[in-house]
Scaffold this active site. Structure first.
Site, PDB file in Angstrom:
ATOM      1  N   SER A 308       0.804  -1.234   0.000  1.00 17.76           N
ATOM      2  CA  SER A 308       0.000   0.000   0.000  1.00 17.76           C
ATOM      3  C   SER A 308       0.832   1.277   0.000  1.00 17.76           C
ATOM      4  CB  SER A 308      -1.017  -0.035   1.141  1.00 17.76           C
ATOM      5  OG  SER A 308      -0.413  -0.109   2.390  1.00 17.76           O
ATOM      6  N   ASP A 319       7.997   5.723 -11.478  1.00 15.98           N
ATOM      7  CA  ASP A 319       7.334   6.369 -12.618  1.00 15.98           C
ATOM      8  C   ASP A 319       7.950   7.723 -12.959  1.00 15.98           C
ATOM      9  OD1 ASP A 319       5.672   4.241 -12.811  1.00 15.98           O
ATOM     10  OD2 ASP A 319       3.814   5.327 -12.442  1.00 15.98           O
ATOM     11  N   LYS A 333      -1.181  -4.106  -3.353  1.00 15.65           N
ATOM     12  CA  LYS A 333      -2.416  -3.584  -2.760  1.00 15.65           C
ATOM     13  C   LYS A 333      -2.642  -2.171  -3.293  1.00 15.65           C
ATOM     14  CE  LYS A 333      -4.795  -2.495   1.566  1.00 15.65           C
ATOM     15  NZ  LYS A 333      -4.916  -1.041   1.434  1.00 15.65           N
TER      16      LYS A 333
END
Length: 563
Positions: A308, A319, A333
Site C-alpha cells: 500500500s 514512474d 495492494k
C-alpha cells in the site's frame, strides 16, 4: 454525506463486529456513498428490502430458535459474513479496537516500551524501545515474563500480555521477570508512558557518502521524521547516495506516503491519484513543497511484504524516474480505505477507491469480486496486463505490485537455518552470550563464535532432520513395505550412519548463513535495534546490490535513461 475520516492503507485482518443497530447504519452508509451514484430507483428499493429482510431474519432467529441466542454475538457473525464477501480490508471497528486504529495512524499508545513474543512457551522480551520505562529501569531482551501485576503469564498469548502492559500513561505495572544467570526472579515497577513508535528506525552512513534509511511504517509523523533524518545526514557528511528501505513495511496513511515522496521529488509532480464510484473519491496528490534532496541518487528496496503506502512511494519514485527500485516484487495492494463513524463510537473501514501511480497504472494484484469455481481469487496474467511508460519512457506493467528495476531474490534458507529459527536458537544464544560477555565486543570472531554456538546447541541436545534424511526415512519405510532383502536394508543403514557422521560438521557447511543470523542478534543485546540493523547490513545482498548501483554513477544514470 457522512464526512470521511483520514484515509489510510494497510494490510489488516478481519475484526468481529458489534450491535444490531450497526447493520442498519452500514446499509445507510452504502445508500449514501453508493446509492446516489445510481439514478435507478430499483437500487434504493433493493437497499430498503435488504434492511427489512435482515431485520426480519434476525428477529425470528433470536425469538424462536431452539436455544437462546446472544443478540450481540449473533449480529457480529452476520456483519462479519456480510463484509467477508468483499475484500479483506473492509472491516468493522469495534469501540474496543479504536486504540488500535490510533496506533496505526498516529503511532502512539500508552505502554512501557517492550516488544514481546513466545520463546519456548514463555512470554519473552524480544526488544526494547530506547528511552522508555522498561529500558531505563533495566529490563533486557531475553527476559521471561512470569507475572504482570500478580497475574501469571503461563498459557498467555503475547496479545493478552500487551493488553495488560498497555494503559493510561502515568499508571504503574509490575513485572516479575526470570533472567538467565539470576538465581531468583526480578521484580520491576514500571510506569506507563505515551509511546511514540518511530517511522524511521535507522538513518546513517554505511559507506563513503552513501546513507541507509529504514522506514518501517507510515504514521502521521513519517514525513517529518524522514525530513529530519535527511537534514542530519547532510550536516554529518557529503550525501552522495541514499538507500531507502521499505522492505517489510505494510503501509499506513496515504498522506504520509505523499509526504515521504515530497522529500525526493521536485514540486508540482503528481505522486498518486485515487478513483472510486463517487465524485469525492477522485483526487490527485501533488508534491506541494520543495524537496530536501532533489538530485541525490536514490535506490528504494522493496519485497513481498512492502504494501500500500510503500507501493505508492516506490511507484512514484519509479514512474518519475527519480530512483531505482531493487529487491523483489511488492505485495500488490492498490485499494484505498476510508474510515467512517458509526453508532456507539464504532467505525467502518471501507474500500472506497483504487489508487494509481503517476503513469496511471493500478498495482492491485487480486480482483476480490471475481473467484474461480475452486474459490481462488482471480489475478491478471502478465501477458494480458497493459503497458505504461515512466517519465523517461521506461516500460512498466500494471497490476501485481511494483516490479523492481533490479530483481534480487532473498537468499534461500537451509533446513538447518529454519530449524534453528523455529526453536529460537539464534535469539537464545545471543541472550546466553551476553550473560557471559558483559562488555560490548569490538569484533565478533567467526571461528570462536561458531565454536561457542556449537557448544550451546550441544548443551540443549539440539537436533533436526534435513530433506535428505526425510527422504531416506521414506526409503527405509518403502524397503520394509516392499520386503526387500536384509542386505539392501543394511546398505541403507550404513548410509544413515554416514549421514549422521557428516552432520557433526553441519555448522561448518552453513557457517556463513549461521553467522549472518547470530551476529545481529548478539549486537542487539549491546547496542539495541541500531546495532542489530547496522550489523545485518554487511551481509544483506539486496543492500549490497543497492550500494553497487549507487557507486556506479554511469550505470545508475543509464538505467534511468534507456534512450
Amino acid at each position: 454525506m457522512i464526512k470521511n475520516l483520514k484515509k489510510y492503507l494497510y494490510v489488516n485482518n478481519h475484526v468481529f463486529l458489534n450491535r444490531i443497530i450497526t447493520i442498519a447504519a452500514i446499509f445507510v452508509i452504502a445508500l449514501i456513498v453508493y446509492g446516489f451514484s445510481n439514478s435507478s430507483t430499483d437500487y434504493f428499493l433493493k437497499i430498503s428490502r435488504s434492511i427489512d429482510l435482515f431485520g426480519n431474519v434476525f428477529r425470528e432467529i433470536t425469538a424462536n430458535y431452539v436455544e437462546e441466542i446472544d443478540p450481540e454475538v449473533f449480529v457480529k457473525a452476520g456483519i462479519n459474513g456480510m463484509l467477508g464477501s468483499l475484500d479483506p480490508y473492509t472491516n468493522f471497528i469495534d469501540e474496543k479496537e479504536i486504540d488500535e486504529v490510533q496506533l496505526i495512524t498516529s503511532g502512539t499508545y500508552g505502554g512501557i516500551g517492550v516488544t514481546v513474543g513466545l520463546r519456548d512457551g514463555f512470554i519473552t522480551i524480544i526488544g526494547l524501545m530506547e528511552g522508555y520505562s522498561a529500558q531505563r529501569l533495566g529490563v533486557q531482551p531475553g527476559d521471561r515474563v512470569l507475572e504482570v501485576d500478580g497475574k501469571p503469564t503461563i498459557g498467555m498469548k503475547p496479545d493478552e500480555l500487551r493488553t495488560l502492559t498497555r494503559g493510561e500513561p502515568g499508571t504503574e505495572v509490575r513485572l516479575k521477570i526470570e533472567r538467565d544467570g539470576e538465581p531468583q526472579p526480578l521484580e520491576f515497577v514500571l510506569v506507563r508512558e505515551i509511546i511514540q513508535l518511530k517511522n524511521v528506525t535507522f538513518a546513517d552512513y554505511i559507506d563513503n557518502g552513501i546513507a541507509y534509511i529504514r522506514l518501517e511504517r507510515f504514521t502521521t509523523n513519517a514525513g517529518d521524521e524522514l525530513r529530519l533524518a535527511l537534514k542530519e545526514l547532510k550536516l554529518k557528511g557529503d550525501l552522495k547516495g541514499i538507500i531507502l528501505d521499505l522492505r517489510g513495511n505494510p503501509g499506513g496513511l496515504l498522506e504520509s506516503a505523499v509526504d515521504v515522496v515530497e522529500k525526493f521529488v521536485n514540486k508540482g509532480n503528481l505522486v498518486v491519484s485515487t478513483k472510486g464510484r463517487t465524485p469525492d473519491s477522485e483526487k490527485k496528490y501533488f508534491v506541494n513543497e520543495e524537496p530536501v534532496v532533489p538530485y541525490v541518487p536514490l535506490v528504494v528496496l522493496i519485497n513481498k511484504q512492502s504494501a500500500s503506502a510503500s507501493e505508492i512511494v516506490a511507484g512514484a519514485i519509479q514512474d518519475l524516474d527519480r530512483g531505482l527500485i531493487v529487491g523483489t516484487r511488492s505485495f500488490g495492494k492498490g485499494l484505498v480505505q476510508t474510515v467512517m463513524p458509526l453508532l456507539n463510537n464504532s467505525r467502518l473501514k471501507i474500500t472506497t477507491a483504487r489508487y494509481y501511480t503517476p503513469s496511471g497504472r493500478c498495482i492491485q494484484e487480486i480482483d476480490y469480486q471475481n473467484k474461480t469455481r475452486e474459490g481462488i481469487y482471480a489475478t491478471t496474467p502478465d501477458s494480458m496486463k497493459r503497458v505504461f511508460r515512466t517519465l523517461r519512457g521506461r516500460l512498466e506493467l500494471e497490476g501485481g505490485g511494483i516490479t523492481p528495476d533490479s530483481t534480487i531474490p532473498e537468499p534461500e534458507r537451509s533446513a538447518l537455518y529454519d530449524a534453528l529459527m523455529r526453536r529460537s536458537m539464534f535469539f537464545r544464544f545471543a541472550t546466553y552470550y551476553s550473560t557471559l560477555h558483559s562488555d560490548t565486543p569490538e569484533v565478533l570472531n567467526d571461528d570462536v563464535l561458531l565454536v561457542e554456538f556449537r557448544k550451546f546447541l550441544d548443551s540443549l541436545n539440539f537436533s533436526y532432520s534435513d530433506e535428505f534424511e526425510v527422504k531416506l526415512k521414506e526409503l527405509c519405510d518403502a524397503a520394509d513395505k516392499c520386503r526387500y532383502s536384509k542386505e539392501i536394508k543394511n546398505q541403507v543403514e550404513q548410509l544413515k550412519s554416514k549421514i549422521l557422521s557428516e552432520k557433526i560438521n553441519v555448522l561448518d557447511r552453513y557457517k556463513e548463513e549461521i553467522l549472518t543470523a547470530i551476529k545481529p542478534e548478539i549486537m542487539s543485546r549491546y547496542k539495541g535495534q541500531k546495532g542489530m540493523i547496522e550489523t545485518s547490513l554487511k551481509d544483506d545482498i539486496q543492500v549490497q546490490t543497492a550500494l553497487g548501483l549507487l557507486k556506479d554513477r554511469d550505470g545508475y544514470t543509464k538505467r534511468l535513461n534507456p534512450n
